[in-house]
Write an enzyme that holds these catalytic residues in place. Sequence first.
Site, PDB file in Angstrom:
ATOM      1  CE1 TYR A  13      51.045  78.495  68.697  1.00 25.64           C
ATOM      2  CE2 TYR A  13      49.379  79.303  67.189  1.00 25.64           C
ATOM      3  CZ  TYR A  13      50.478  79.424  67.910  1.00 25.64           C
ATOM      4  OH  TYR A  13      50.775  80.798  68.274  1.00 25.64           O
ATOM      5  CG  ASP A  52      39.947  59.019  65.961  1.00 28.07           C
ATOM      6  OD1 ASP A  52      38.855  59.018  65.295  1.00 28.07           O
ATOM      7  OD2 ASP A  52      41.065  59.399  65.752  1.00 28.07           O
ATOM      8  CG  PHE A  74      39.982  74.158  67.004  1.00 29.60           C
ATOM      9  CD1 PHE A  74      40.445  75.317  66.190  1.00 29.60           C
ATOM     10  CD2 PHE A  74      39.408  74.234  68.158  1.00 29.60           C
ATOM     11  CE1 PHE A  74      40.102  76.392  66.555  1.00 29.60           C
ATOM     12  CE2 PHE A  74      39.130  75.777  68.634  1.00 29.60           C
ATOM     13  CZ  PHE A  74      39.514  76.656  67.809  1.00 29.60           C
ATOM     14  CB  ALA A  75      39.141  66.945  65.759  1.00 30.12           C
ATOM     15  CB  THR A 118      41.309  76.314  56.151  1.00 32.84           C
ATOM     16  OG1 THR A 118      42.505  76.870  55.388  1.00 32.84           O
ATOM     17  CG2 THR A 118      40.560  75.554  54.995  1.00 32.84           C
ATOM     18  CE1 TYR A 142      42.747  71.533  56.054  1.00 34.60           C
ATOM     19  CE2 TYR A 142      43.599  73.430  55.008  1.00 34.60           C
ATOM     20  CZ  TYR A 142      43.172  72.829  56.232  1.00 34.60           C
ATOM     21  OH  TYR A 142      42.839  73.747  57.355  1.00 34.60           O
ATOM     22  CG  ASN A 171      49.765  78.431  57.071  1.00 39.94           C
ATOM     23  OD1 ASN A 171      48.885  77.730  57.009  1.00 39.94           O
ATOM     24  ND2 ASN A 171      50.601  78.475  56.019  1.00 39.94           N
TER      25      ASN A 171
END
Length: 172
Positions: A13, A52, A74-75, A118, A142, A171
């Site tokens: 996204y 990958d 972003f992976a 994040t 995470y 988010n």
Amino acid sequence: MTAHVLVTGGAGYIGSHAVRHFLDRGHDVWVYDSLIFGHREAVPANRLIVADLNETQRLDQVFLEKRVDAVVHFAAFTYVGESVTNPAKYWQNNVVNTLQFLDLLRRQGIDKFVFSSTAATFGVPSQMPITEETPQQPINPYGRTKLVVEGALHDFARAYGLGYAALRYFNA
């Protein structure tokens, strides 16, 4: 000046929006995505490399062929709940694969890196609004994996001259 940008996780996204932004500004953009969570239709087919992050030989080839000079990363696996029930998956992908990737960038001489981190690195913030001075105390695997990579970026910057930015958002 046209940048040659590799966007890992660029079929997700946020990544796909970044890809569109770079393309709209005339940059040469390549998307490197395993499509585990990404969507093939989210990016131009002629810009997608399905692979990958742990495929270092493939990445070496991509860096040379596409003349990559900047990376937006972003992976990552991003599900907080799953990180609690399967932390090994998150440490392997978000930390081990990213550290190998950073070392590959160093060997290739690529010194521009944007990291999708994040706000989970802050855990339960001690103050609001959150600032750069707010202590980072993640409360789940995470958030911890993202904070570990931020620390590695700091060390790579000091030792190898890596220029980086870490984006810490909630988010989307």
